[in-house]
Motif scaffolding. Structure first.
Motif, PDB file in Angstrom:
ATOM      1  N   GLU A 257      12.921  22.908 -27.213  1.00 39.69           N
ATOM      2  CA  GLU A 257      12.655  21.532 -27.663  1.00 39.69           C
ATOM      3  C   GLU A 257      13.944  20.738 -27.749  1.00 39.69           C
ATOM      4  O   GLU A 257      14.021  19.596 -27.331  1.00 39.69           O
ATOM      5  N   GLN A 258      14.952  21.385 -28.320  1.00 38.47           N
ATOM      6  CA  GLN A 258      16.223  20.681 -28.471  1.00 38.47           C
ATOM      7  C   GLN A 258      16.843  20.381 -27.109  1.00 38.47           C
ATOM      8  O   GLN A 258      17.396  19.306 -26.890  1.00 38.47           O
ATOM      9  N   GLY A 259      16.725  21.347 -26.194  1.00 36.75           N
ATOM     10  CA  GLY A 259      17.265  21.142 -24.844  1.00 36.75           C
ATOM     11  C   GLY A 259      16.570  19.984 -24.155  1.00 36.75           C
ATOM     12  O   GLY A 259      17.217  19.127 -23.545  1.00 36.75           O
ATOM     13  N   VAL A 260      15.244  19.950 -24.265  1.00 35.89           N
ATOM     14  CA  VAL A 260      14.481  18.867 -23.633  1.00 35.89           C
ATOM     15  C   VAL A 260      14.887  17.527 -24.249  1.00 35.89           C
ATOM     16  O   VAL A 260      15.148  16.550 -23.546  1.00 35.89           O
ATOM     17  N   PHE A 261      14.975  17.510 -25.583  1.00 30.57           N
ATOM     18  CA  PHE A 261      15.351  16.262 -26.247  1.00 30.57           C
ATOM     19  C   PHE A 261      16.739  15.803 -25.790  1.00 30.57           C
ATOM     20  O   PHE A 261      16.931  14.654 -25.405  1.00 30.57           O
ATOM     21  N   SER A 262      17.702  16.737 -25.825  1.00 31.51           N
ATOM     22  CA  SER A 262      19.083  16.356 -25.469  1.00 31.51           C
ATOM     23  C   SER A 262      19.150  15.855 -24.037  1.00 31.51           C
ATOM     24  O   SER A 262      19.840  14.871 -23.746  1.00 31.51           O
ATOM     25  N   ALA A 263      18.426  16.535 -23.148  1.00 35.34           N
ATOM     26  CA  ALA A 263      18.454  16.128 -21.744  1.00 35.34           C
ATOM     27  C   ALA A 263      17.841  14.735 -21.586  1.00 35.34           C
ATOM     28  O   ALA A 263      18.416  13.851 -20.943  1.00 35.34           O
ATOM     29  N   LEU A 264      16.685  14.518 -22.197  1.00 34.61           N
ATOM     30  CA  LEU A 264      16.030  13.212 -22.056  1.00 34.61           C
ATOM     31  C   LEU A 264      16.871  12.111 -22.685  1.00 34.61           C
ATOM     32  O   LEU A 264      16.963  11.004 -22.161  1.00 34.61           O
ATOM     33  N   PHE A 265      17.486  12.438 -23.811  1.00 30.12           N
ATOM     34  CA  PHE A 265      18.328  11.442 -24.491  1.00 30.12           C
ATOM     35  C   PHE A 265      19.480  11.022 -23.572  1.00 30.12           C
ATOM     36  O   PHE A 265      19.737   9.833 -23.372  1.00 30.12           O
ATOM     37  N   ALA A 266      20.143  12.031 -22.977  1.00 31.90           N
ATOM     38  CA  ALA A 266      21.273  11.734 -22.082  1.00 31.90           C
ATOM     39  C   ALA A 266      20.800  10.918 -20.880  1.00 31.90           C
ATOM     40  O   ALA A 266      21.450   9.955 -20.461  1.00 31.90           O
ATOM     41  N   LEU A 267      19.637  11.285 -20.338  1.00 31.25           N
ATOM     42  CA  LEU A 267      19.123  10.561 -19.169  1.00 31.25           C
ATOM     43  C   LEU A 267      18.775   9.121 -19.521  1.00 31.25           C
ATOM     44  O   LEU A 267      19.013   8.205 -18.742  1.00 31.25           O
ATOM     45  N   LEU A 268      18.205   8.933 -20.701  1.00 34.04           N
ATOM     46  CA  LEU A 268      17.804   7.582 -21.095  1.00 34.04           C
ATOM     47  C   LEU A 268      19.024   6.681 -21.321  1.00 34.04           C
ATOM     48  O   LEU A 268      18.992   5.500 -20.979  1.00 34.04           O
ATOM     49  N   VAL A 269      20.085   7.251 -21.886  1.00 30.99           N
ATOM     50  CA  VAL A 269      21.310   6.457 -22.070  1.00 30.99           C
ATOM     51  C   VAL A 269      21.854   6.063 -20.696  1.00 30.99           C
ATOM     52  O   VAL A 269      22.225   4.915 -20.457  1.00 30.99           O
TER      53      VAL A 269
END
Ligand SMILES: Nc1ncnc2c1ncn2[C@@H]1O[C@H](COP(=O)(O)OP(=O)(O)OP(=O)(O)O)[C@@H](O)[C@H]1O
Length: 707
Positions: free
Chosen positions: A66-78
């Motif tokens: 979950e944390q990996g998915v969140f971190s990845a999506l967060f980075a992509l969205l920025v």
């Protein structure tokens, strides 16, 4: 080596060429500040939600995923936001997993040394699978990177998020058919405490990522919370303004108006919100002037508004605001009406947005004006548009004018183009198509129309250029990249030749006043206006700052030429008599705004002062830092929005591919009133013509189900 569905050859050439071309690589070009801020923001969210920053080691496998998915999506969205998109849209059936992984890994690959230098490579192409499965490749690469350790930490965190995302995808694909993979990814997202659906938008929880799921076709749209909030508020206020009842003004019939213009006036008269779009010279300002004149007639009688309705004129840049004021004033004078318009302001100034970025006028402290007219609305990003509409008081009118085909805002979003497409706003949108500036025969007009044609045969452009003396194309070849090559010198000479008139004029002004040793301050403003007029005859516009065709190089060349004509002694100072400058940032103390153009003149006792358009007082050069202004013989197309010149020369080449688009070239061409000269490689020109900008935004999605 395994062949997973996401295998991607991480080719040696990619890494090598990116290292060579970018020089310092991705990590160096993205500001350090931004990178560390991303990490800070993520950690702050994690602390807020869990009370501590969890280390990956102490988490269960599910939590790690979950944390990996969140971190990845967060980075992509920025990353998406920096590229101008407000959302990340993932559609089932597309190669969406690969697309996300590639976007995650790209910055890592860009700073990898050539693969041949890493252990184990044996010149075998590294696959995405191998890269993300075992972190030894990353560790080996990291060891060789010359960069501060915090940057390495940021990139390593990105590597771990990418690897976690990859593991999640592997898991999904093992257990399910590819068809269901997106809905299974949704399940993971639903379980994440950091990601929230916008159906729960009223809950007290503030998740850093918001999503919306659509079933048919299966689509997942993701926003950073801030972008979602900006779009959400923008939609709510747009609908609020539109729903207001307004008292129609008593507008005198004007037989000059064409049918489209008449419809625009009728629409703007009956509706609190109106959007009037059209290319250059289609009469947007002329049309809206009819409404402004109706105010003057004093027929305004509405209990909800003050007895003397007032007007705000605004545009995203100082230059655009000034042009808007001039066009409106001209239309009013043409009608024989004596009326003093209020000063047109930048939107930042109208809303009182200071250094901190907060607007003084907002929903709880709205603007006092009853009619707010905003020109060049295509330059509005989603945040500024949201600030603007929030500050419109109940019962006031908002009129947005602009050309939806122009470049979208520098900030994220494509507000004007989006609003023009929203079904709920069709009754308050009028497009004007008949240009007074460019008749059917005009070369510039034909070229502009051709650029906007959706499915075009790019060869057609050569016919248009051949048929019109007002259009020229100079082919650039690879030779321009060689230092001191003849073709490079020829290019610079050609593109700069039209500046000789300006150089001579600055010299004559200096010579004319040589007996008094300098220009009396009282006369300087006059001279500055004359020079400004010459500057409006010809302008070099560039796609970017860098390279042979960038504005930095061309400005440097022209500075040298100008100093030679003036026979100025060699000096390290950036300032000299005749230097044209453009303001890069708002400075409220000096009353200067982003985009303002000025000319430096040597005034009494040799004092160098800068005179800006419409401002009688000069400003001493030592009041302005080099961060605040830039030399402006040449400027980027982005910076030229809202300005017009008799003749524009447009320069770009293959090094600017990332920046090139149909909208960019359209914007550049339509800055010209009479003549366009294009300096480009054939490949870059054809690429630009065939590449429309696609900005993914969530605005139309947010309109769905509203009002
Ligand atoms: N119906 C009309 N009758 C007479 N003149 C008109 C009419 N419509 C427009 N014009 C004239 O055409 C010129 C261009 O109009 P205007 O400046 O309003 O266009 P615009 O769409 O605002 O252009 P831009 O996007 O370049 O600002 C002006 O000189 C204006 O006075």
């Amino acid at each position: 080596m395994s062949t997973s569905p996401f295998d991607m050859a991480v080719r040696t050439e990619t890494a090598a060429s990116s290292n060579k071309n970018e020089g310092s690589g991705w990590a160096m070009t993205v500001s350090d500040y931004l990178m560390s801020r991303r990490m800070q923001t993520m950690h702050a969210y994690q602390r807020q939600r869990t009370g501590s920053v969890s280390t990956t080691d102490t988490l269960s496998d599910i939590a790690k995923a979950e944390q990996g998915v969140f971190s990845a999506l967060f980075a992509l969205l920025v990353q998406r936001l920096e590229e101008g998109h407000t959302v990340l849209t993932i559609a089932a059936g597309s190669a969406w997993q690969q697309m996300l992984l590639e976007a995650m890994v790209r910055p890592l690959i860009d700073c990898l040394p050539p693969i041949a230098d890493t252990p184990d490579s044996d010149n075998v192409p590294l696959t995405l699978d191998a890269f993300l499965r075992e972190d030894k490749h990353w560790q080996a690469a990291l060891w060789q990177l010359a960069m501060p350790s915090y940057q390495k930490d940021t990139l390593t965190a990105r590597y771990h998020s990418s690897a976690a995302l990859y593991q999640v995808f592997k898991q999904i694909n093992q257990n399910n058919s590819h068809q269901n993979s997106l809905s299974n990814f949704l399940t993971i997202i639903k379980n994440s405490s950091f990601i929230q659906t916008d159906e729960e938008k009223d809950s007290s929880e503030n998740s850093p990522i918001i999503y919306r799921w659509q079933d048919n076709p299966q689509t997942l749209t993701l926003w950073l919370h801030r972008a979602w909030q900006a779009e959400h508020d923008l939609v709510q206020h747009i609908l609020r303004i539109k729903s207001q009842n307004v008292q129609p003004l008593d507008i005198l019939p004007n037989t000059l108006l064409n049918t489209e213009q008449q419809s625009a006036i009728d629409m703007a008269n009956r509706s609190a919100l109106s959007i009037i779009t059209g290319g250059p010279g289609t009469g947007k300002t002329f049309t809206v002037a009819q409404l402004v004149m109706a105010l003057q007639s004093g027929q305004y009688d509405d209990n909800t508004l003050s007895n003397t309705p007032n007007l705000a004129l605004s545009a995203p840049t100082g230059k655009a605001a000034q042009r808007m004021q001039e066009s409106l004033q001209a239309a009013i004078e043409q009608a024989g009406i004596d009326m003093q318009l209020p000063e047109a302001k930048t939107i930042h100034r109208l809303l009182g947005i200071g250094q901190g970025g907060r607007a003084r006028y907002n929903q709880s402290n709205p603007l006092g004006e009853d009619i707010i007219i905003v020109d060049e609305a295509s330059m509005l990003g989603v945040e500024l548009a949201k600030d603007l509409v929030s500050a419109v008081k109940a019962g006031a009118r908002l009129i947005l004018l602009g050309d939806a085909n122009q470049l979208a805002a520098v900030d994220a979003g494509a507000v004007l183009a989006d609003l023009c497409r929203v079904p709920q706003l069709q009754d308050v949108h009028q497009a004007l198509s008949i240009s007074r500036r460019f008749d059917a025969q005009s070369g510039v007009g034909q070229l502009a129309r051709f650029i906007n044609t959706p499915q075009k045969d790019s060869q057609g452009v050569w016919q248009i250029i051949d048929q019109h003396d007002s259009l020229e194309f100079y082919t650039l070849y690879q030779g321009i990249y060689n230092k001191n090559s003849l073709s490079k010198i020829k290019f610079l000479k050609l593109i700069s030749s039209k500046y000789s008139k300006y150089f001579k004029k600055t010299k004559n002004i200096k010579l004319k006043n040589s007996s008094t040793k300098s220009i009396p301050t009282s006369e300087a403003f006059n001279f500055a206006s004359q020079l400004m007029n010459v500057l409006s005859e010809y302008k070099v516009l560039t796609a970017g700052h860098h390279g042979v065709c960038g504005d930095h190089n061309i400005n440097q060349y022209l500075t040298q030429q100008h100093k030679e004509v003036l026979q100025l002694p060699l000096s390290k100072s950036e300032w000299y008599h005749g230097r044209p400058v453009m303001v890069l940032q708002n400075n409220y103390e000096l009353g200067l705004f982003n985009g303002d153009i000025g000319v430096c003149l040597e005034t009494e006792r040799g004092r160098l002062q800068v005179f800006f358009e419409g401002r009688a007082q000069g400003i001493a050069v030592n009041m302005m830092s080099e961060d605040m202004v830039t030399t402006a013989y040449a400027m980027t197309i982005h910076k030229s929005q809202g300005s017009e010149f008799e003749h524009v020369a447009i320069a770009f080449d293959d090094q600017h591919t990332r920046l090139l688009s149909q909208e960019l070239i359209y914007t550049a061409v339509t800055r010209a009133k009479k003549q366009v000269s294009i300096f480009s490689t054939l490949s870059a020109f054809e690429y630009a013509l065939s590449t429309p900008t696609i900005r993914q935004t969530g605005l139309s999605l947010q309109f769905q189900g509203e009002g």
